[in-house]
Design a protein around this motif. Sequence first.
Motif, PDB file in Angstrom:
ATOM      1  N   SER A  12       0.856  -1.190   0.000  1.00  0.00           N
ATOM      2  CA  SER A  12       0.000   0.000   0.000  1.00  0.00           C
ATOM      3  C   SER A  12       0.883   1.229   0.000  1.00  0.00           C
ATOM      4  N   SER A  13       0.813   2.005  -1.076  1.00  0.00           N
ATOM      5  CA  SER A  13       1.657   3.188  -1.230  1.00  0.00           C
ATOM      6  C   SER A  13       0.860   4.301  -1.898  1.00  0.00           C
ATOM      7  N   TYR A  14      -0.088   4.863  -1.147  1.00  0.00           N
ATOM      8  CA  TYR A  14      -0.887   5.972  -1.662  1.00  0.00           C
ATOM      9  C   TYR A  14      -0.131   7.280  -1.435  1.00  0.00           C
ATOM     10  N   PRO A  15      -0.197   8.220  -2.383  1.00  0.00           N
ATOM     11  CA  PRO A  15       0.543   9.484  -2.261  1.00  0.00           C
ATOM     12  C   PRO A  15       0.219  10.278  -0.993  1.00  0.00           C
ATOM     13  N   ASN A  16      -1.048  10.239  -0.548  1.00  0.00           N
ATOM     14  CA  ASN A  16      -1.425  11.047   0.612  1.00  0.00           C
ATOM     15  C   ASN A  16      -1.370  10.278   1.921  1.00  0.00           C
ATOM     16  N   ASP A  17      -0.785   9.069   1.918  1.00  0.00           N
ATOM     17  CA  ASP A  17      -0.580   8.319   3.153  1.00  0.00           C
ATOM     18  C   ASP A  17       0.818   8.576   3.697  1.00  0.00           C
ATOM     19  N   GLU A  18       0.937   8.546   5.017  1.00  0.00           N
ATOM     20  CA  GLU A  18       2.210   8.843   5.674  1.00  0.00           C
ATOM     21  C   GLU A  18       3.217   7.708   5.514  1.00  0.00           C
ATOM     22  N   VAL A  19       2.725   6.466   5.366  1.00  0.00           N
ATOM     23  CA  VAL A  19       3.625   5.319   5.316  1.00  0.00           C
ATOM     24  C   VAL A  19       3.358   4.461   4.085  1.00  0.00           C
ATOM     25  N   VAL A  20       4.388   3.694   3.712  1.00  0.00           N
ATOM     26  CA  VAL A  20       4.255   2.643   2.701  1.00  0.00           C
ATOM     27  C   VAL A  20       4.253   1.326   3.457  1.00  0.00           C
ATOM     28  N   ASN A  21       3.142   0.586   3.372  1.00  0.00           N
ATOM     29  CA  ASN A  21       3.018  -0.677   4.101  1.00  0.00           C
ATOM     30  C   ASN A  21       3.196  -1.867   3.171  1.00  0.00           C
ATOM     31  N   THR A  22       4.023  -2.814   3.590  1.00  0.00           N
ATOM     32  CA  THR A  22       4.182  -4.081   2.882  1.00  0.00           C
ATOM     33  C   THR A  22       3.867  -5.208   3.856  1.00  0.00           C
ATOM     34  N   VAL A  23       2.909  -6.038   3.507  1.00  0.00           N
ATOM     35  CA  VAL A  23       2.497  -7.148   4.373  1.00  0.00           C
ATOM     36  C   VAL A  23       2.770  -8.457   3.639  1.00  0.00           C
ATOM     37  N   LEU A  24       3.509  -9.351   4.295  1.00  0.00           N
ATOM     38  CA  LEU A  24       3.896 -10.609   3.652  1.00  0.00           C
ATOM     39  C   LEU A  24       2.978 -11.744   4.110  1.00  0.00           C
ATOM     40  N   VAL A  25       2.384 -12.428   3.137  1.00  0.00           N
ATOM     41  CA  VAL A  25       1.504 -13.561   3.425  1.00  0.00           C
ATOM     42  C   VAL A  25       2.294 -14.866   3.419  1.00  0.00           C
ATOM     43  N   GLU A  26       3.100 -15.086   2.390  1.00  0.00           N
ATOM     44  CA  GLU A  26       3.939 -16.283   2.334  1.00  0.00           C
ATOM     45  C   GLU A  26       5.189 -16.000   1.526  1.00  0.00           C
ATOM     46  N   GLY A  27       6.226 -16.827   1.755  1.00  0.00           N
ATOM     47  CA  GLY A  27       7.502 -16.618   1.066  1.00  0.00           C
ATOM     48  C   GLY A  27       8.367 -15.627   1.821  1.00  0.00           C
ATOM     49  N   SER A  28       9.116 -14.815   1.106  1.00  0.00           N
ATOM     50  CA  SER A  28       9.939 -13.777   1.716  1.00  0.00           C
ATOM     51  C   SER A  28      10.097 -12.625   0.739  1.00  0.00           C
ATOM     52  N   VAL A  29      10.271 -11.440   1.286  1.00  0.00           N
ATOM     53  CA  VAL A  29      10.489 -10.262   0.453  1.00  0.00           C
ATOM     54  C   VAL A  29      11.615  -9.429   1.034  1.00  0.00           C
ATOM     55  N   GLU A  30      12.245  -8.674   0.159  1.00  0.00           N
ATOM     56  CA  GLU A  30      13.307  -7.753   0.565  1.00  0.00           C
ATOM     57  C   GLU A  30      12.847  -6.336   0.247  1.00  0.00           C
ATOM     58  N   LEU A  31      12.911  -5.458   1.235  1.00  0.00           N
ATOM     59  CA  LEU A  31      12.501  -4.074   1.065  1.00  0.00           C
ATOM     60  C   LEU A  31      13.737  -3.201   0.954  1.00  0.00           C
ATOM     61  N   ASN A  32      13.794  -2.394  -0.116  1.00  0.00           N
ATOM     62  CA  ASN A  32      14.947  -1.510  -0.346  1.00  0.00           C
ATOM     63  C   ASN A  32      14.479  -0.069  -0.422  1.00  0.00           C
ATOM     64  N   ALA A  33      15.102   0.798   0.374  1.00  0.00           N
ATOM     65  CA  ALA A  33      14.814   2.231   0.246  1.00  0.00           C
ATOM     66  C   ALA A  33      15.322   2.700  -1.102  1.00  0.00           C
ATOM     67  N   THR A  34      14.531   3.498  -1.809  1.00  0.00           N
ATOM     68  CA  THR A  34      14.931   3.949  -3.142  1.00  0.00           C
ATOM     69  C   THR A  34      15.960   5.061  -3.047  1.00  0.00           C
ATOM     70  N   LYS A  35      16.529   5.431  -4.193  1.00  0.00           N
ATOM     71  CA  LYS A  35      17.601   6.422  -4.230  1.00  0.00           C
ATOM     72  C   LYS A  35      17.144   7.815  -3.834  1.00  0.00           C
ATOM     73  N   SER A  36      15.848   8.021  -3.732  1.00  0.00           N
ATOM     74  CA  SER A  36      15.342   9.334  -3.339  1.00  0.00           C
ATOM     75  C   SER A  36      15.470   9.574  -1.844  1.00  0.00           C
ATOM     76  N   THR A  37      15.944   8.560  -1.097  1.00  0.00           N
ATOM     77  CA  THR A  37      16.110   8.709   0.344  1.00  0.00           C
ATOM     78  C   THR A  37      17.591   8.636   0.691  1.00  0.00           C
ATOM     79  N   GLU A  38      17.892   8.984   1.940  1.00  0.00           N
ATOM     80  CA  GLU A  38      19.279   8.947   2.406  1.00  0.00           C
ATOM     81  C   GLU A  38      19.698   7.529   2.801  1.00  0.00           C
TER      82      GLU A  38
END
Length: 385
Positions: free
Chosen positions: A248-274
């Motif tokens: 969930s990544s809506y422009p007017n939301d304060e956070v980007v939420n990622t919820v994992l149901v099964e398997g595994s995921v890797e979250l990477n901050a994009t280049k627009s951040t420090e």
Amino acid sequence: MKNLIDKFLNDSINGVERERLKVWLEKEKNQTKFKNILESHYEINLGLQEIDLEKDYSILLKKLLSHKIAKRRPSTTWYKIAAIFIGILGLGYLMYLTTKNLNEIYVDENTITIMQDNGNMHLIKEDGSMEIVDSKGNVIGKQNGSHLDYRNIVAGNSDGATNESLTYNELIVPNGKRMKLILSDSTIVHINSGTRLKYPVKFIMNQERKVFLEGEAFFEVTKSKTDAFIVNTDKLDVRVLGTKFNVSSYPNDEVVNTVLVEGSVELNATKSTEKDDEKYLLMPGQIGSWNKSVNNMRIAITDVDEYTSWINGQIIFKIRPFPEIIKVLERHYDISITNNYKLLENQQFFAKFDTETIEQVMTYFQSSIPFSYTRVGDDIIINEP
């Protein structure tokens, strides 16, 4: 709202309708829609290119918000200002048509649309079916109701050459709508209300599978040992090989939420951040919440049903703040909610809704903390009891 704007342009709007239009225009996204509606209603006049566009639009908006407007009397000045505004907008409009960029053309805001790389736009009727074709007439996707399928598309161009570059489509799902998309690799994407998803018509072998998300979607990614699947959002990339997860990544939301149901995921901050070199791993049943204002990740155990129930048309809130609940309800029911009761700002609620109307939903919250509300069309205003 188009009907109210037409009445305003004709100087035939009444007091109640004017108030409704004023409340609607308080939101910046609605002011953009207002501009687009004006664009579609007026003749293009290229002879007025020296006018200050923003200044004249401000005059239009000020006129609407002013209480000192003569009723039932034609306004010649108004029509001149509107003609000037549309005249300037018209120049850009023709440029968009020339370059095949139709993103700014007004269409019914409740219509699901597909934008293609070649500039073609398709309107999706939820009770209909159609074929999506490329510039050469090849069928690249098929739509049947709320399902869109890109499997079994042509493998190459009409001359037999293999595609060497990615061609993208963008699916735009407005508030109050949902869509199911099957990508060329058989990955299934459930797309929630108020969402834009940009994706390749066909993935290229031995290359990462990357899509671009603004809004919310649930992914059932087809497994691949070599080709990673990446969901790109404004501040975060979600990288997997094959799994089920919700982003969930809506422009007017304060956070980007990622919820994992099964398997595994890797979250990477994009280049627009420090923190673009930081990576975070999620395990099933966890939620990763990236705070966009402070560039901070929080990982916690969660009930995945709360964040994935929308796929089946349900809404579940488990101790959620009322301001967050409002945003979900606005997207789900395609309405606008204005809360003028400050007490509710700090309240949290537990609730589950399925087939309830918005009036039934409001009654539920009133049973917990009494408040009053009025509804005019698609606008709900909450006040103290």
